[in-house]
Design an enzyme around this catalytic site. Structure first.
Site, PDB file in Angstrom:
ATOM      1  N   LYS A 187       0.845  -1.199   0.000  1.00 29.20           N
ATOM      2  CA  LYS A 187       0.000   0.000   0.000  1.00 29.20           C
ATOM      3  C   LYS A 187       0.881   1.251   0.000  1.00 29.20           C
ATOM      4  O   LYS A 187       1.568   1.535   0.972  1.00 29.20           O
ATOM      5  CB  LYS A 187      -0.910   0.048   1.232  1.00 29.20           C
ATOM      6  CG  LYS A 187      -1.956   1.156   1.059  1.00 29.20           C
ATOM      7  CD  LYS A 187      -2.523   1.669   2.363  1.00 29.20           C
ATOM      8  CE  LYS A 187      -1.742   2.779   2.978  1.00 29.20           C
ATOM      9  NZ  LYS A 187      -1.767   4.066   2.287  1.00 29.20           N
ATOM     10  N   GLU A 261      10.362   0.798  10.150  1.00 24.53           N
ATOM     11  CA  GLU A 261      11.365   1.845   9.901  1.00 24.53           C
ATOM     12  C   GLU A 261      10.657   3.173  10.137  1.00 24.53           C
ATOM     13  O   GLU A 261       9.794   3.564   9.345  1.00 24.53           O
ATOM     14  CB  GLU A 261      11.900   1.690   8.473  1.00 24.53           C
ATOM     15  CG  GLU A 261      13.246   2.331   8.265  1.00 24.53           C
ATOM     16  CD  GLU A 261      13.107   3.769   7.851  1.00 24.53           C
ATOM     17  OE1 GLU A 261      13.215   4.633   8.746  1.00 24.53           O
ATOM     18  OE2 GLU A 261      12.863   4.031   6.674  1.00 24.53           O
ATOM     19  N   CYS A 295      13.565  10.492   6.748  1.00 23.47           N
ATOM     20  CA  CYS A 295      13.600  10.004   8.135  1.00 23.47           C
ATOM     21  C   CYS A 295      14.999  10.139   8.727  1.00 23.47           C
ATOM     22  O   CYS A 295      15.146  10.365   9.922  1.00 23.47           O
ATOM     23  CB  CYS A 295      13.106   8.573   8.205  1.00 23.47           C
ATOM     24  SG  CYS A 295      13.860   7.501   6.983  1.00 23.47           S
ATOM     25  N   GLU A 392      10.336  15.388  15.356  1.00 23.95           N
ATOM     26  CA  GLU A 392      10.673  15.290  13.932  1.00 23.95           C
ATOM     27  C   GLU A 392       9.826  16.303  13.163  1.00 23.95           C
ATOM     28  O   GLU A 392       8.594  16.235  13.188  1.00 23.95           O
ATOM     29  CB  GLU A 392      10.369  13.867  13.452  1.00 23.95           C
ATOM     30  CG  GLU A 392      10.813  13.605  12.040  1.00 23.95           C
ATOM     31  CD  GLU A 392      10.537  12.169  11.594  1.00 23.95           C
ATOM     32  OE1 GLU A 392       9.463  11.644  11.924  1.00 23.95           O
ATOM     33  OE2 GLU A 392      11.398  11.598  10.916  1.00 23.95           O
TER      34      GLU A 392
HETATM   35  P1  NDP Z   1       2.088   7.827   8.519  1.00 24.43           P
HETATM   36  O1  NDP Z   1       2.927   6.987   9.391  1.00 24.43           O
HETATM   37  O2  NDP Z   1       0.705   8.126   8.927  1.00 24.43           O
HETATM   38  O3  NDP Z   1       1.999   7.168   7.061  1.00 24.43           O
HETATM   39  C1  NDP Z   1       2.863   6.168   6.561  1.00 24.43           C
HETATM   40  C2  NDP Z   1       2.049   5.101   5.823  1.00 24.43           C
HETATM   41  O4  NDP Z   1       1.234   4.381   6.744  1.00 24.43           O
HETATM   42  C3  NDP Z   1       1.093   5.666   4.795  1.00 24.43           C
HETATM   43  O5  NDP Z   1       0.959   4.769   3.712  1.00 24.43           O
HETATM   44  C4  NDP Z   1      -0.205   5.733   5.587  1.00 24.43           C
HETATM   45  O6  NDP Z   1      -1.334   5.818   4.785  1.00 24.43           O
HETATM   46  C5  NDP Z   1      -0.143   4.457   6.380  1.00 24.43           C
HETATM   47  N1  NDP Z   1      -0.952   4.419   7.588  1.00 24.43           N
HETATM   48  C6  NDP Z   1      -1.486   5.449   8.293  1.00 24.43           C
HETATM   49  N2  NDP Z   1      -2.135   4.980   9.378  1.00 24.43           N
HETATM   50  C7  NDP Z   1      -1.998   3.630   9.374  1.00 24.43           C
HETATM   51  C8  NDP Z   1      -2.428   2.572  10.251  1.00 24.43           C
HETATM   52  N3  NDP Z   1      -3.115   2.821  11.345  1.00 24.43           N
HETATM   53  N4  NDP Z   1      -2.095   1.292   9.935  1.00 24.43           N
HETATM   54  C9  NDP Z   1      -1.357   1.027   8.844  1.00 24.43           C
HETATM   55  N5  NDP Z   1      -0.932   1.984   7.974  1.00 24.43           N
HETATM   56  C10 NDP Z   1      -1.238   3.270   8.232  1.00 24.43           C
HETATM   57  O7  NDP Z   1       2.845   9.169   8.232  1.00 24.43           O
HETATM   58  P2  NDP Z   1       2.159  10.552   7.790  1.00 24.43           P
HETATM   59  O8  NDP Z   1       2.039  10.559   6.352  1.00 24.43           O
HETATM   60  O9  NDP Z   1       0.906  10.817   8.542  1.00 24.43           O
HETATM   61  O10 NDP Z   1       3.232  11.595   8.300  1.00 24.43           O
HETATM   62  C11 NDP Z   1       3.199  12.074   9.648  1.00 24.43           C
HETATM   63  C12 NDP Z   1       4.582  12.260  10.171  1.00 24.43           C
HETATM   64  O11 NDP Z   1       5.246  11.012  10.161  1.00 24.43           O
HETATM   65  C13 NDP Z   1       5.467  13.160   9.359  1.00 24.43           C
HETATM   66  O12 NDP Z   1       5.344  14.482   9.708  1.00 24.43           O
HETATM   67  C14 NDP Z   1       6.818  12.623   9.696  1.00 24.43           C
HETATM   68  O13 NDP Z   1       7.278  13.200  10.881  1.00 24.43           O
HETATM   69  C15 NDP Z   1       6.613  11.176   9.916  1.00 24.43           C
HETATM   70  N6  NDP Z   1       6.970  10.340   8.758  1.00 24.43           N
HETATM   71  C16 NDP Z   1       8.108   9.633   8.833  1.00 24.43           C
HETATM   72  C17 NDP Z   1       8.485   8.866   7.757  1.00 24.43           C
HETATM   73  C18 NDP Z   1       9.733   8.087   7.799  1.00 24.43           C
HETATM   74  O14 NDP Z   1      10.217   7.667   6.752  1.00 24.43           O
HETATM   75  N7  NDP Z   1      10.264   7.825   8.948  1.00 24.43           N
HETATM   76  C19 NDP Z   1       7.717   8.803   6.532  1.00 24.43           C
HETATM   77  C20 NDP Z   1       6.482   9.543   6.577  1.00 24.43           C
HETATM   78  C21 NDP Z   1       6.163  10.286   7.650  1.00 24.43           C
HETATM   79  P3  NDP Z   1      -1.779   7.250   4.173  1.00 24.43           P
HETATM   80  O15 NDP Z   1      -0.609   8.100   4.062  1.00 24.43           O
HETATM   81  O16 NDP Z   1      -2.295   6.885   2.870  1.00 24.43           O
HETATM   82  O17 NDP Z   1      -2.785   7.760   5.113  1.00 24.43           O
END
Ligand code: NDP
Length: 483
Positions: A187, A261, A295, A392
């Site tokens: 996904k 991760e 990240c 972050e």
């Molecule tokens: P999320 O962790 O919400 O999103 C990452 C992925 O997980 C997306 O595909 C998301 O779907 C999906 N997801 C969301 N909720 C769930 C759940 N309950 N169970 C399974 N999968 C889920 O990150 P955000 O996009 O909301 O970003 C928020 C913050 O997270 C950022 O500001 C940043 O600080 C951090 N972040 C860190 C990352 C990293 O690489 N370490 C990457 C992205 C964000 P969808 O996006 O479609 O809702």
């Protein structure tokens, strides 16, 4: 939108063309080798312009179930029965097809996600292909990868990826899973589904057997349904720490394997004996690469007190020259912020930084009129307790602190709930060894930053996650090993 709507930092426009490929008006779900419709759909937009790029199917529980079943069928009937050499052939084919269509993938990645074309062209796409090549090589050599161990696949892997490196994260996760004989349901993030869907088209072209990889688009609820599905044997997640914790709770007691991760707040430490100009380039690359949506971004800079004024002065001068604007322009250094929500989060934390007493500085240039933008920003006068130092930000915002000796740098650097990455800049090899051994981080770069390679394991400690991706460590996370 014309090129003139973007600021070009004094350079003549050099936009990459968009007429050599097609983004379809709508995309369905890729399940069992077929394109499957869903009852609901959502739009994906270009964050640099606000323009709608396509309409994408939203997978609900029913479609998630369909995808997991397709993956299970393909696992039992086809993929787990193929020899490693045969699996490797498919992976090599995918890698080569990706190289052939590199330009298309790079442009779509920049349009859907906002990152500069220079980065998607030179980093995301080549590295994605490299992950397929690397793991293709392992597919028929797993017995040599883990000498003395019996190696078998795990089964169906549910993979959830974020929006900051959509194609690269897909390759990073799909390639080792397939090499080891697993099948996949992936996904992508809601705001960046297009390159994963294009990858599905590429899998069709490669003749990958139906159901071996299934791509289901949707938002958090779709990811949750996938992770919680009882027929998923392993979960691989990259994203926020908050969602990572939720996933860990949901897999507890199920017997599912998992790798997480998560977030980071890397310390980039510059000593007075470092090559200062190179360090300044490293600082810029560390925090402004991909608008800081990284990240492992070097978001906390620690400079030795004796050179702090010099480094900050040079850094400001360098930041004045950064080109912020059209992601498709080859001169662009800093592209668009991925979504309105992320922009709001960055603004909220920057406001908190000002209110808590840190001193903000931004370069003088303007920003494009339309789209999501944030200026490269630095904060001085920061305290360890400030939210901008602890949380972050995931945007182009650098927080700067000083230190007097290595121990002070280590103590401050390790004062974070995260432990993903770090950087050390010094002329002294002995200092590199001391610092890299003392930093609680999964990856530490010395006199460089943000270097990635499929052969190198990547992952974190503490709230930055569990497990490694890449290299032999990453490969082992996709196998059952028996001794
Ligand atoms: P999320 O962790 O919400 O999103 C990452 C992925 O997980 C997306 O595909 C998301 O779907 C999906 N997801 C969301 N909720 C769930 C759940 N309950 N169970 C399974 N999968 C889920 O990150 P955000 O996009 O909301 O970003 C928020 C913050 O997270 C950022 O500001 C940043 O600080 C951090 N972040 C860190 C990352 C990293 O690489 N370490 C990457 C992205 C964000 P969808 O996006 O479609 O809702």
């Amino acid at each position: 939108m014309s090129a003139n709507d973007f600021l070009l930092g004094g350079f003549a426009p050099a936009p990459e063309s968009t007429d050599h490929f097609e983004i379809k008006k709508s995309y369905d779900l890729f399940i069992g080798g077929k394109w499957v419709k869903a009852a609901k759909r959502f739009e994906t937009t270009n964050p640099a312009t606000g323009e709608v790029l396509s309409e994408v199917a939203l997978a609900g529980k029913k479609e998630v179930n369909q995808a997991v079943k397709a993956a299970r069928k393909a696992y039992g009937e086809v993929w787990s029965k193929l020899s490693g050499a045969e699996r490797g052939k498919y992976l090599f084919r995918i890698a080569r097809l990706l190289q052939e269509r590199a330009r298309e993938f790079a442009v779509v990645e920049s349009m859907d996600g906002g990152k500069p074309i220079r980065e998607s062209r030179d980093v995301d796409v080549p590295l994605a292909a490299a992950h397929f090549f690397y793991h293709a090589g392992w597919a028929d050599k797993l017995a040599y990868a883990f000498p003395g161990a019996g190696v078998s696949p795990i089964g169906v892997v549910g993979q959830v990826i974020p929006w900051n490196f959509p194609l690269l994260m897909a390759a990073w996760k799909i390639a080792p899973a397939l090499a080891c004989g697993n099948t996949v349901v992936l996904k992508p993030a809601e705001t960046t589904p297009l390159t994963a869907l294009k990858l599905a088209e590429l899998f069709e072209d490669a003749g990958l057997p139906a159901g071996v990889v299934n791509i289901i688009t949707g938002a958090g609820e779709t990811g949750k349904a996938l992770v919680e599905h009882p027929y998923v044997d392993k979960v691989a997640f990259t994203g926020s720490t908050a969602v990572g914790k939720e996933i860990r709770r949901s897999v507890a007691g199920t017997g599912k394997k998992f790798t997480l991760e998560l977030g980071g707040k890397a310390a980039n430490i510059v000593f007075e004996d470092a090559a200062v100009n190179e360090a300044v380039e490293g600082i810029v690359n560390g925090i402004f690469f991909n608008q800081g949506h990284v990240c492992c971004a070097g978001s906390r800079l620690f400079v030795q007190e004796s050179i702090a004024d010099t480094v900050i002065k040079k850094l400001k001068k360098r930041m004045e020259s950064l080109v912020v604007g059209n992601p498709l322009d080859k001169n662009t250094d800093v592209g668009a912020i991925n979504s309105v929500e992320q922009l709001e989060r960055i603004k909220e934390l920057v406001k908190a930084g000002k209110e808590e007493g840190a001193c903000i500085w931004q370069p003088s240039g303007g920003l494009p009129r339309k789209g999501n933008w944030f200026k490269p920003t630095l904060f001085t006068e920061c305290a360890q307790s400030h939210r901008i130092v602890q949380e972050e930000i995931f945007g182009p915002v650098l927080v700067i602190q000083t230190f007097r000796n290595p121990q002070e740098a280590l103590t401050k650097a390790n004062n974070t709930p995260y432990g993903l990455s770090g950087g050390v800049w010094t002329d002294k090899g002995s200092k590199i060894f001391k610092m890299t051994a003392g930093l609680n981080a999964g990856v530490v770069w010395a006199n460089t930053f943000n270097k990635f390679d499929p052969t190198s394991p990547f992952g974190g400690y503490k709230e930055s996650g569990i497990g490694r991706e890449g290299g032999l460590h990453g490969l082992s996370a996709y196998c059952n090993l028996s001794h």
